[in-house]
Scaffold this motif. Structure first.
Motif, PDB file in Angstrom:
ATOM      1  N   GLU A 141       0.813  -1.204   0.000  1.00 32.53           N
ATOM      2  CA  GLU A 141       0.000   0.000   0.000  1.00 32.53           C
ATOM      3  C   GLU A 141       0.854   1.265   0.000  1.00 32.53           C
ATOM      4  O   GLU A 141       1.841   1.343   0.732  1.00 32.53           O
ATOM      5  N   ASN A 142       0.469   2.219  -0.823  1.00 32.31           N
ATOM      6  CA  ASN A 142       1.178   3.508  -0.880  1.00 32.31           C
ATOM      7  C   ASN A 142       2.672   3.405  -1.100  1.00 32.31           C
ATOM      8  O   ASN A 142       3.425   4.244  -0.637  1.00 32.31           O
ATOM      9  N   LEU A 143       3.060   2.384  -1.785  1.00 32.60           N
ATOM     10  CA  LEU A 143       4.481   2.233  -2.092  1.00 32.60           C
ATOM     11  C   LEU A 143       4.946   3.501  -2.796  1.00 32.60           C
ATOM     12  O   LEU A 143       4.257   4.040  -3.639  1.00 32.60           O
ATOM     13  N   ASN A 144       6.123   3.972  -2.424  1.00 27.06           N
ATOM     14  CA  ASN A 144       6.541   5.265  -2.947  1.00 27.06           C
ATOM     15  C   ASN A 144       7.996   5.288  -3.356  1.00 27.06           C
ATOM     16  O   ASN A 144       8.801   4.510  -2.862  1.00 27.06           O
ATOM     17  N   ILE A 145       8.304   6.204  -4.222  1.00 18.53           N
ATOM     18  CA  ILE A 145       9.692   6.407  -4.608  1.00 18.53           C
ATOM     19  C   ILE A 145      10.518   6.782  -3.389  1.00 18.53           C
ATOM     20  O   ILE A 145      10.088   7.582  -2.570  1.00 18.53           O
ATOM     21  N   GLY A 146      11.677   6.177  -3.271  1.00 21.83           N
ATOM     22  CA  GLY A 146      12.531   6.476  -2.130  1.00 21.83           C
ATOM     23  C   GLY A 146      12.361   5.489  -0.988  1.00 21.83           C
ATOM     24  O   GLY A 146      13.164   5.476  -0.057  1.00 21.83           O
ATOM     25  N   ASP A 147      11.323   4.653  -1.037  1.00 18.52           N
ATOM     26  CA  ASP A 147      11.163   3.619  -0.013  1.00 18.52           C
ATOM     27  C   ASP A 147      12.256   2.558  -0.200  1.00 18.52           C
ATOM     28  O   ASP A 147      12.585   2.198  -1.319  1.00 18.52           O
ATOM     29  N   THR A 148      12.797   2.083   0.907  1.00 20.16           N
ATOM     30  CA  THR A 148      13.669   0.910   0.815  1.00 20.16           C
ATOM     31  C   THR A 148      12.893  -0.295   1.320  1.00 20.16           C
ATOM     32  O   THR A 148      12.296  -0.243   2.395  1.00 20.16           O
ATOM     33  N   ILE A 149      12.902  -1.366   0.536  1.00 18.68           N
ATOM     34  CA  ILE A 149      12.306  -2.623   0.981  1.00 18.68           C
ATOM     35  C   ILE A 149      13.453  -3.480   1.516  1.00 18.68           C
ATOM     36  O   ILE A 149      14.453  -3.701   0.818  1.00 18.68           O
ATOM     37  N   CYS A 150      13.313  -3.927   2.767  1.00 18.19           N
ATOM     38  CA  CYS A 150      14.410  -4.647   3.413  1.00 18.19           C
ATOM     39  C   CYS A 150      13.923  -5.967   3.988  1.00 18.19           C
ATOM     40  O   CYS A 150      12.735  -6.184   4.166  1.00 18.19           O
ATOM     41  N   SER A 151      14.886  -6.795   4.318  1.00 22.16           N
ATOM     42  CA  SER A 151      14.528  -8.023   5.008  1.00 22.16           C
ATOM     43  C   SER A 151      14.136  -7.675   6.448  1.00 22.16           C
ATOM     44  O   SER A 151      14.583  -6.667   6.992  1.00 22.16           O
ATOM     45  N   VAL A 152      13.306  -8.532   7.039  1.00 22.64           N
ATOM     46  CA  VAL A 152      12.789  -8.259   8.377  1.00 22.64           C
ATOM     47  C   VAL A 152      13.918  -8.228   9.416  1.00 22.64           C
ATOM     48  O   VAL A 152      13.916  -7.414  10.332  1.00 22.64           O
ATOM     49  N   ASP A 153      14.928  -9.119   9.231  1.00 20.55           N
ATOM     50  CA  ASP A 153      15.966  -9.209  10.253  1.00 20.55           C
ATOM     51  C   ASP A 153      17.070  -8.171  10.109  1.00 20.55           C
ATOM     52  O   ASP A 153      17.924  -8.050  10.970  1.00 20.55           O
ATOM     53  N   LYS A 154      17.090  -7.428   8.999  1.00 16.45           N
ATOM     54  CA  LYS A 154      18.152  -6.436   8.845  1.00 16.45           C
ATOM     55  C   LYS A 154      17.617  -5.198   8.120  1.00 16.45           C
ATOM     56  O   LYS A 154      17.953  -4.935   6.970  1.00 16.45           O
ATOM     57  N   PRO A 155      16.738  -4.467   8.788  1.00 21.34           N
ATOM     58  CA  PRO A 155      16.123  -3.332   8.120  1.00 21.34           C
ATOM     59  C   PRO A 155      17.030  -2.112   8.082  1.00 21.34           C
ATOM     60  O   PRO A 155      17.111  -1.370   9.044  1.00 21.34           O
ATOM     61  N   GLU A 156      17.748  -1.930   6.981  1.00 18.72           N
ATOM     62  CA  GLU A 156      18.643  -0.777   6.823  1.00 18.72           C
ATOM     63  C   GLU A 156      18.267  -0.035   5.553  1.00 18.72           C
ATOM     64  O   GLU A 156      18.253  -0.622   4.472  1.00 18.72           O
ATOM     65  N   ALA A 157      18.006   1.246   5.710  1.00 16.12           N
ATOM     66  CA  ALA A 157      17.580   2.028   4.551  1.00 16.12           C
ATOM     67  C   ALA A 157      18.759   2.353   3.655  1.00 16.12           C
ATOM     68  O   ALA A 157      19.881   2.518   4.115  1.00 16.12           O
ATOM     69  N   LEU A 158      18.496   2.432   2.354  1.00 11.98           N
ATOM     70  CA  LEU A 158      19.504   2.939   1.426  1.00 11.98           C
ATOM     71  C   LEU A 158      19.368   4.453   1.390  1.00 11.98           C
ATOM     72  O   LEU A 158      18.342   5.003   1.790  1.00 11.98           O
ATOM     73  N   ASP A 159      20.390   5.123   0.882  1.00  9.80           N
ATOM     74  CA  ASP A 159      20.295   6.582   0.716  1.00  9.80           C
ATOM     75  C   ASP A 159      19.038   6.879  -0.069  1.00  9.80           C
ATOM     76  O   ASP A 159      18.856   6.366  -1.160  1.00  9.80           O
TER      77      ASP A 159
END
Ligand code: GDP
Length: 591
Positions: free
Chosen positions: A281-299
């Motif tokens: 829902e509301n997926l947006n530009i700039g969102d980082t999709i990460c694994s549950v165990d290592k949620p680290e955003a990209l720039d």
């Protein structure tokens, strides 16, 4: 892992230099199309408005198999930057193809996109196309490309770009001009050899940066991006980190990869793959999709704020053509809402049940939407563009744009003059070949209506784009008057319909870059060409003279036009009654 089986590249080309033909040809020769099969639709750049305006605004993906490798080709916008699109594309790729016509050489319009690519440290391959043409002068073109790279501060490494000579039309490419070739293999090989393949740890936690958004009637919003780290599986649980840092649990309901021109469903994908996902829902530009165990955003990716707005209204004028397919406020609203799904720098506000405020990155950004919608059959009227101001304790603030201009040397003084009249302040000036490169800071207001005038002044050779700089204290009134506007004189003023407002008495915006000043307003639609056509038809006028962009003039075959300062309607004397406070102008003329 080392993804030697993947290359991600962006393609940069000036309009008409052969991008579409080249990609068609690569697809064809990679076996996606059967021999002799005629391509029904052009691959990239199928939006005809882009062609006419000489720009490309849609970024599309094409995926081509060569031997055991997959080459993902991403289209780049050729001209303006509508809120960071170019940067977003460059984040997905490891190299670029700069496609240049062997006669025309590199055009200033591609300069901006190339600059972004070089700044990101990307490698490039220069493809000199159309070498089959008798006028081709590939050596000169290479020299021009070298000059271009120098002026863009390319690194030493970047200056040593590989060159491929091609005739996309005839389907061949070669490394040396005197070689024989009847296929595109040299270009495929050059891509495989010179463009780095993606690398990364596929066992590590997933990181996928959503760089582009698409929309599909059935699936809804689709996010496209490149996997930087780890792997993704259809149906998996993941974490989404939004631009503002907000974290949510999501499920990757659908996963797609690209195959030729199509998006195909996939089960999993890993480092280096360009994938599309849906179901969030509301997926947006700039969102980082990460694994549950290592949620680290990209720039993340910056998206510039809108600076200009225009109001779109249902056109219920008695003069409305009723030729449109979509004329109700429901139609209008749905269409605008749909636009927002993929046009990320655009915003929408509902003003009333039949009027909507569209906020965008500039006049051109919104104008392109207007034209697209009209071609789709939507009937609506638009207001003149307005600048979005901010009020703070310090007072009224207005958006300032950093304006980049490139003009033939002989037009430089005219352009500098006009931009200064619009409160532009010159920041930089530098000759590039026989062009002059100029940089200004200018209130966004000052740019309204200027583009068509600029193109006239530079005979179409000038290039202009701007990036948002920031908000500053309001700079006072701008007096410059747009030439390239239609001026209606009192006599023979005809049908009027449009947005009007009290302070702007006698002045109305009627279309991209065109304004009508003084006296009565002419026209009933927001397109300059309609106005002339309609008025002429209804009033049987002859002798219409007009000025304006070529756009405004070319669709007016029944009347004789000459380029003059003003548009005069010489006909009968009926007047239009103007009621400034009301939105509409009432007409009091015969029909
Ligand atoms: P785009 O705007 O960059 O996508 O350009 P197109 O692929 O639409 O090509 C523009 C025009 O140039 C078309 O008429 C093509 O047929 C023509 N063209 C493209 N490649 C070649 C080529 O290698 N040689 C010649 N002679 N014409 C070409």
């Amino acid at each position: 892992i080392e993804r030697k089986d993947i290359r991600n590249i962006a393609i940069i080309a000036h309009v008409d230099h052969g991008k579409t033909t080249l990609v068609d040809q690569l697809l064809r020769q990679s076996g996606v199309f059967r021999e002799n099969e005629v391509l029904q639709e052009r691959v990239m750049d199928s939006n005809s408005i882009e062609k006419e305006r000489g720009i490309t605004i849609l970024a599309k993906n094409t995926s081509i198999m060569y031997k055991d490798a997959k080459i993902n080709i991403i289209d780049t916008p050729g001209h303006a930057d509508f809120g960071g699109e170019v940067e977003r594309i460059m984040k997905m790729v490891d190299g670029v193809l700069l496609l240049v016509d062997a006669k025309e050489g590199p055009m200033p319009q591609t300069r901006f996109v190339l600059k972004k690519a070089l700044q990101q440290g990307l490698k490039s391959i220069v493809v000199v196309n159309k070498i089959d043409r008798p006028e081709a002068s590939p050596h000169e073109v290479i020299d021009q490309v070298l000059d271009l790279y120098i002026s863009l501060d390319a690194s030493e490494d970047q200056m040593e770009f590989p060159i491929v000579y091609a005739s996309a039309k005839n389907g061949f490419a070669k490394y040396e001009l005197d070689e024989e070739s009847d296929n595109m293999i040299p270009l495929f090989e050059s891509i495989m050899e010179n463009i780095p393949y993606p690398t990364g740890d596929e066992e590590d936690g997933l990181q996928l940066l959503i760089s582009s958004i698409d929309y599909d009637k059935y699936t809804g919003r689709i996010g496209i991006g490149r996997i930087e780290r780890g792997s993704i599986t259809k149906g998996q649980q993941a974490v989404r980190i939004e631009r503002d840092g907000k974290i949510t649990q999501v499920k990757v309901a659908n996963l797609y990869t690209f195959d030729g021109l199509n998006r195909v469903e996939g089960q999993d994908a890993t480092v280096g793959d360009i994938v599309a996902i849906s179901g969030i829902e509301n997926l947006n530009i700039g969102d980082t999709i990460c694994s549950v165990d290592k949620p680290e955003a990209l720039d993340s990716i910056e998206i510039d704020e809108p600076t200009i707005s225009m109001t779109f209204m249902v056109n219920d004028s008695p003069f409305a053509g009723k030729e449109g397919k979509f004329v109700t406020s429901r139609h209008l609203k749905d269409r605008l809402e749909r636009e927002l799904l993929s046009n990320v720098a655009m915003r929408l506000e509902e003003i009333s049940t039949d009027s909507f405020r569209v906020l965008g990155r500039g006049e051109l950004h919104i104008s392109i939407l207007i034209e697209t919608m009209r071609r789709e059959g939507y009937e609506f009227a638009v207001s003149r563009p307005e600048v979005i101001m901010k009020r703070t304790e310090e007072g009224l603030l207005e958006p300032i744009e950093r304006l980049y201009v490139e003009v033939p040397e002989e037009n430089a003084s005219t352009v500098i003059d006009k931009i200064s009249q619009r409160k532009g302040e010159m920041q930089n000036m530098e000759p590039v070949g026989d062009m002059m490169k100029l940089e200004f800071l200018i209130p966004a207001r000052g740019l309204i209506g200027y583009r068509s005038e600029f193109l006239t002044d530079t005979k179409g050779y000038g290039v202009l784009h701007h990036l948002f700089e920031g908000f500053e204290k309001h700079k006072g009134e701008i007096k410059a008057r747009n030439r390239g506007s239609l001026v209606a004189h009192e006599t023979g003023t005809a049908v009027a319909y449009g947005l009007f407002n009290a302070q702007e008495r006698g002045r109305i915006f009627i279309g991209p870059g065109v304004e009508v000043y003084e006296g009565m307003v002419v026209g009933e639609s927001s397109r300059a060409e309609d106005i002339v056509v309609n008025v002429c038809k209804r009033k049987q006028m002859t002798n219409v003279r007009a000025s304006g962009s070529d756009d405004a003039l070319k669709l007016v075959p029944p009347v004789k036009l000459s380029l003059e300062q003003s548009l005069e309607f010489i006909g009968d004397d009926e007047l239009v009654e103007v009621t400034p406070q009301s939105i509409r102008l009432r007409k009091k003329i015969l029909d």
